[in-house]
Design an enzyme around this catalytic site. Structure first.
Site, PDB file in Angstrom:
ATOM      1  N   ALA A  35       0.823  -1.223   0.000  1.00 22.39           N
ATOM      2  CA  ALA A  35       0.000   0.000   0.000  1.00 22.39           C
ATOM      3  C   ALA A  35       0.857   1.274   0.000  1.00 22.39           C
ATOM      4  O   ALA A  35       0.420   2.320  -0.482  1.00 22.39           O
ATOM      5  CB  ALA A  35      -0.938  -0.015   1.204  1.00 22.39           C
ATOM      6  N   HIS A  37       3.564   1.758  -1.771  1.00 22.95           N
ATOM      7  CA  HIS A  37       3.834   2.069  -3.190  1.00 22.95           C
ATOM      8  C   HIS A  37       2.595   2.650  -3.859  1.00 22.95           C
ATOM      9  O   HIS A  37       2.692   3.564  -4.679  1.00 22.95           O
ATOM     10  CB  HIS A  37       4.243   0.797  -3.949  1.00 22.95           C
ATOM     11  N   MET A 184       5.321   0.090   6.319  1.00 22.08           N
ATOM     12  CA  MET A 184       5.215  -0.913   5.251  1.00 22.08           C
ATOM     13  C   MET A 184       6.526  -0.998   4.480  1.00 22.08           C
ATOM     14  O   MET A 184       7.175   0.019   4.217  1.00 22.08           O
ATOM     15  CB  MET A 184       4.070  -0.558   4.312  1.00 22.08           C
TER      16      MET A 184
END
Ligand code: PAF
Length: 281
Positions: A35, A37, A184
């Protein structure tokens, strides 16, 4: 979404868009998308009319013994995610297109690369600077977007774009975190269940250090405490936990509200090397 594999095809697509008066954003990636990216694509669509993503696991930024061979690769899954996010073009060159026989040019940003991950991963930022300089020249986009999780990488890219008169605007994108705070990262998929449970301690430790520094603790005290908290959470001794100026990456000796600064950390957990950073405010 079209997929192109050559500089010529990338340039043709971008210049076609520009001929229609459209603005173009570039989002370089090494794939294994998450997410974070997709947030780069989303920001690209706010800043420009079309987004071109790159997908290339750049060998020159991996050191000996690092995870180049193991780095997750799944172009079909990545392409589907990018298309779903509204990306208009995927540039997925192979190593021969990026580094043809006879390739001999280095790009080195000095100073900024001596500290933090530059000290822990010698040569890493030379490879990043080399490949990103190529992407910026290849695509000639209006804006290029890079995640702030790799804050030092972003600082290096801003420096090289300014120093080499590259006209593409460089934009940072806020870190996207899991619900428990873990930043992330493609490398999070290396974590076992037990390591994944321990991983949010990294974010918690640097958040606490940043709060303590903003409240008057010395960076040495607060970062030392964060390193101890990580060890207690099951991490081996971290590569670094340090408070530095947000732009120059110079070490700070205390909080100055007029000078943005951040706490940076990198630590191994099993097969993964996790990095994170937070603002001191
Ligand atoms: O941040 C990354 O994924 C890579 O370092 C980059 C900028 C795509 C260069 O290979």
């Amino acid at each position: 979404m079209d997929i192109v594999r050559t500089v010529a095809a990338l340039r043709a697509a971008v210049s076609g868009w520009k001929a229609e008066g459209l603005r173009v954003a570039l989002t370089p990636t090494m794939g294994a998308l998450h997410a974070g990216h997709l947030s780069l694509v989303e920001i690209g669509l706010r800043e420009a009319d079309r987004v071109a993503a790159t997908l290339f696991v750049n060998p020159t930024q991996f050191g000996a013994g690092e995870d180049l061979a193991a780095y997750p690769r799944d172009e079909a899954a990545d392409a589907a995610m990018l298309a779903g996010a509204g990306c208009g073009l995927l540039y997925a060159p192979d190593a021969g297109e990026m580094y043809p026989p006879g390739f001999a040019t280095q790009v080195r940003v000095t100073g900024l690369t001596d500290v933090l991950c530059g000290a822990a991963r010698p040569g890493h930022f030379d490879g990043v600077a080399q490949v990103v300089t190529k992407y910026l020249n290849q695509a000639q986009a209006d804006v290029a977007i890079f995640g702030e999780k790799d804050w030092q990488q972003l600082a290096v890219i801003r420096r090289l774009a300014a120093d080499l008169d590259i006209p593409t605007r460089i934009l940072g994108a806020p870190i996207v975190r899991e619900a428990d705070g873990l930043a992330m990262s493609s490398r999070n998929r290396y974590l076992s269940a037990a390591e994944r449970a321990a991983a949010p301690a990294l974010c918690a430790a640097i958040r606490r250090a940043a709060t303590r520094i903003a409240a008057g603790a010395t960076p040495a005290e607060a970062c030392g405490e964060a390193a101890r908290a990580l060890t207690e959470a099951g991490f081996p001794p971290p590569d670094y936990v340090e408070a530095r100026d947000a732009a120059s990456l110079a070490a700070i000796d205390g909080f100055d509200p007029a000078r943005p600064a951040r706490v940076f950390a990198a630590a191994r957990l099993g097969r993964a090397r996790l990095i994170d950073n937070v603002e001191i405010a």
